[in-house]
Enzyme design. Structure first.
Site, PDB file in Angstrom:
ATOM      1  N   GLN A  85      40.658  28.203  39.082  1.00 13.29           N
ATOM      2  CA  GLN A  85      41.785  27.273  39.206  1.00 13.29           C
ATOM      3  C   GLN A  85      41.376  25.939  39.814  1.00 13.29           C
ATOM      4  OE1 GLN A  85      44.775  27.500  37.961  1.00 13.29           O
ATOM      5  NE2 GLN A  85      44.720  29.639  37.338  1.00 13.29           N
TER       6      GLN A  85
ATOM      7  N   HIS B  41      39.657  28.163  29.326  1.00  6.46           N
ATOM      8  CA  HIS B  41      41.062  27.969  28.943  1.00  6.46           C
ATOM      9  C   HIS B  41      41.962  27.524  30.090  1.00  6.46           C
ATOM     10  CE1 HIS B  41      43.188  31.790  30.260  1.00  6.46           C
ATOM     11  NE2 HIS B  41      41.936  32.146  30.447  1.00  6.46           N
TER      12      HIS B  41
ATOM     13  N   THR C 189      25.241  37.286  21.475  1.00  4.14           N
ATOM     14  CA  THR C 189      25.185  36.008  20.766  1.00  4.14           C
ATOM     15  C   THR C 189      26.204  35.053  21.347  1.00  4.14           C
ATOM     16  OG1 THR C 189      24.446  37.110  18.769  1.00  4.14           O
ATOM     17  CG2 THR C 189      25.453  34.930  18.498  1.00  4.14           C
TER      18      THR C 189
ATOM     19  N   ALA D 175      36.292  33.887  32.961  1.00  7.24           N
ATOM     20  CA  ALA D 175      36.127  34.070  34.402  1.00  7.24           C
ATOM     21  C   ALA D 175      36.154  35.543  34.803  1.00  7.24           C
ATOM     22  CB  ALA D 175      37.199  33.293  35.160  1.00  7.24           C
ATOM     23  N   THR D 176      36.861  36.375  34.063  1.00  4.72           N
ATOM     24  CA  THR D 176      36.870  37.807  34.396  1.00  4.72           C
ATOM     25  C   THR D 176      35.452  38.356  34.307  1.00  4.72           C
ATOM     26  OG1 THR D 176      39.130  38.054  33.592  1.00  4.72           O
ATOM     27  CG2 THR D 176      37.808  40.063  33.734  1.00  4.72           C
TER      28      THR D 176
ATOM     29  N   SER E 118      36.340  29.123  33.918  1.00  8.83           N
ATOM     30  CA  SER E 118      36.836  29.555  32.614  1.00  8.83           C
ATOM     31  C   SER E 118      37.263  28.356  31.766  1.00  8.83           C
ATOM     32  CB  SER E 118      38.031  30.491  32.820  1.00  8.83           C
ATOM     33  OG  SER E 118      38.550  30.906  31.572  1.00  8.83           O
TER      34      SER E 118
ATOM     35  N   ASN F 147      45.630  31.054  42.237  1.00  7.01           N
ATOM     36  CA  ASN F 147      46.339  30.797  40.981  1.00  7.01           C
ATOM     37  C   ASN F 147      47.861  30.835  41.123  1.00  7.01           C
ATOM     38  OD1 ASN F 147      45.093  33.496  41.397  1.00  7.01           O
ATOM     39  ND2 ASN F 147      46.530  34.118  39.808  1.00  7.01           N
TER      40      ASN F 147
ATOM     41  N   CYS G  26      57.537  43.465  36.470  1.00  6.22           N
ATOM     42  CA  CYS G  26      58.295  44.700  36.334  1.00  6.22           C
ATOM     43  C   CYS G  26      57.423  45.758  35.692  1.00  6.22           C
ATOM     44  CB  CYS G  26      59.546  44.485  35.504  1.00  6.22           C
ATOM     45  SG  CYS G  26      60.715  45.814  35.745  1.00  6.22           S
TER      46      CYS G  26
HETATM   47  C1  PLP Z   1      42.726  32.944  34.882  1.00  5.53           C
HETATM   48  C2  PLP Z   1      41.942  33.354  36.071  1.00  5.53           C
HETATM   49  C3  PLP Z   1      40.915  34.305  35.957  1.00  5.53           C
HETATM   50  C4  PLP Z   1      40.588  34.999  34.645  1.00  5.53           C
HETATM   51  O1  PLP Z   1      40.005  34.116  33.751  1.00  5.53           O
HETATM   52  P1  PLP Z   1      39.776  34.549  32.220  1.00  5.53           P
HETATM   53  O2  PLP Z   1      38.889  33.486  31.674  1.00  5.53           O
HETATM   54  O3  PLP Z   1      41.129  34.551  31.603  1.00  5.53           O
HETATM   55  O4  PLP Z   1      39.138  35.888  32.217  1.00  5.53           O
HETATM   56  C5  PLP Z   1      40.200  34.631  37.086  1.00  5.53           C
HETATM   57  N1  PLP Z   1      40.471  34.065  38.265  1.00  5.53           N
HETATM   58  C6  PLP Z   1      41.443  33.152  38.421  1.00  5.53           C
HETATM   59  C7  PLP Z   1      41.699  32.553  39.765  1.00  5.53           C
HETATM   60  C8  PLP Z   1      42.217  32.775  37.325  1.00  5.53           C
HETATM   61  O5  PLP Z   1      43.190  31.878  37.488  1.00  5.53           O
END
Ligand code: PLP
Length: 421
Positions: free
Chosen positions: A183, A205, A244, A75-76, A203, A155, A330
């Site tokens: 999310q 994961h 790829t 997602a990044t 994303s 999130n 922190c």
């Molecule tokens: C985890 C998350 C991301 C980042 O996703 P990645 O696949 O880890 O890069 C972006 N936006 C939200 C809201 C997320 O919870």
């Protein structure tokens, strides 16, 4: 039934890969290992067929068509491609972008970068529940606005935005609408047609698929959205994202999307009940607790809750066998409260005392019973050491206003290590 420790209640950070997803992925490592871009032999064809099946699966879960799905590394990357890609492509129409203060860093940092390169940003301030309204968005639109980027669900606090209303508004004003749905995907219904979404990030994961794979939905008609290329190379993904493809990862994302959307309703109901049960137990047994986020318009798996007179980090150290997140980060010099909690007006003290429980597909009733019991006990023990809590209890009031700031120093070395410093 005995519980296995440690207990995982941090599913908004990442999820365990569903064994069914892993099973779907396995053939694509050693048997069907081909490059999906190899056009002239069966190894490539088989990999390509698997990728195209996954594309259909992701598209179906969004009400999109397969050609509108671009696979990415997560997602990044999808957020970067959507925001920078649209900003660069449409810069001659205008250079104003609307977002909100509680977005994920993948969106906020991308917007900050664009600000440095000559774009103007509006960071909308959500209400105390974390909601940005369509009216707020409408008021922020100027004749320079080319993009609205607002997350579907947050999130940290789980608050759900009125995405369909904002999508309609964007459509009516001819502005591109991107949503980070990382999310929300597979937790609440999403339909790019019904919701007027032009770009959508997700994303693997976060939905019981593998890490390092994601997708961006890119609308192809009414309007056809074009993006400036961010990753140059072999022209993969129809020239929209070179590199790829991670075939096993993509297959896993497809399987996860298919399972996640098929089971979304039942899973949402089950997790919502478990979450509410946990919330009620904590509220019943402890005073001076505050739930952060919207009471109802909230992801069913998420509970962000502040325990006044307790430092979230200390609480986490006391319940080490329960994996959760705290509302503090922190940095080397100071204990910074979460910017999301700050943006919705939570005091620094309550932000430092906040814990995010995020339940998931593999969470059981027994685990929630264990977590509730141990968190309640730990909060009581920590408060016994707090003179401020004693005073507040004697006065019977809420007492939050008198809480002192919590310094970073004095935290145990162990705490630092546990956070991966
Ligand atoms: C985890 C998350 C991301 C980042 O996703 P990645 O696949 O880890 O890069 C972006 N936006 C939200 C809201 C997320 O919870």
């Amino acid at each position: 039934m005995a519980v296995n420790l440690p207990i995982y209640l941090d599913n908004n950070a990442t999820t365990r890969t569903d064994p069914r997803v892993l099973e779907a992925m396995l053939p694509y490592f050693c048997e069907d290992f081909g490059n999906a871009a190899s056009r002239n032999h069966p190894f490539g064809w088989r990999a390509e067929a698997a990728v195209e099946k996954a594309r259909e699966q992701v598209a179906l879960a969004l009400g999109a068509s397969a050609k509108e799905i671009v696979f990415t590394s997560g997602a990044t990357e999808s957020d970067n491609l959507a925001i920078k890609g649209a900003a660069e492509m449409y810069k001659d129409k205008g250079r104003h972008i609307i977002t909100c203060a509680t977005e994920h860093k993948a969106v906020l940092d991308t917007c900050k970068y664009l600000e440095e390169t000559g774009y103007t940003m509006t960071y909308l301030k959500p209400d105390r529940f974390g909601v940005v309204s369509a009216e707020q968005v409408a008021q922020a639109i100027t004749d320079q606005t080319i993009l609205i980027t607002l997350m579907a669900a947050n999130n940290e606090i789980g608050t759900i935005h009125p995405i369909a209303q904002i999508g309609q508004l964007a459509k009516a004003r001819g502005i591109i609408f991107h949503t980070d749905a990382t999310q929300a995907f597979c937790k609440i219904p999403l339909n790019v047609e019904q919701m007027g979404i032009d770009l959508l990030s997700l994303s693997g994961h976060k939905i019981y698929g593998p890490k390092g794979v994601g997708a961006l939905y890119v609308r192809r008609r009414s309007p056809r959205v074009r993006l400036a290329i961010q990753m140059h190379g072999g022209g993969h993904e129809n020239g929209r994202r070179s590199g790829t493809l991670n075939v096993p990862g993509v297959v896993g994302l497809g399987a996860a999307a298919q399972i996640g959307s098929a089971e979304m309703d039942a899973e949402g109901r089950r997790l919502g009940q478990l979450r509410d049960y946990l919330q009620r137990a904590l509220e019943k047994e402890l005073d001076h607790v505050v739930v952060n986020g919207h009471p109802t318009s909230r992801l069913p798996n998420t509970l962000n809750i502040s325990f006044a007179y307790v430092e979230g980090e200390s609480l986490m150290m006391k319940v080490k066998d329960i994996a959760v997140s705290s509302g503090s980060a922190c940095t080397s010099a100071s204990l910074e409260p979460s910017f999301v909690l700050k943006a919705i007006g939570v005091s620094d003290e309550l932000a430092h005392g906040s814990i995010r429980f995020s339940l998931g597909r593999f969470t059981t009733q027994e685990e929630i019973d264990y977590a509730a019991e141990h968190v309640i006990r730990a909060v009581r023990q920590l408060r016994e050491l707090s003179p401020l809590y004693e005073t507040a209890r004697e006065q019977g009031g809420n007492g939050e206003a008198n809480l002192p700031p919590l310094p970073c120093k004095g935290r145990s070395e162990e705490t630092e290590r546990a956070k991966g410093f």
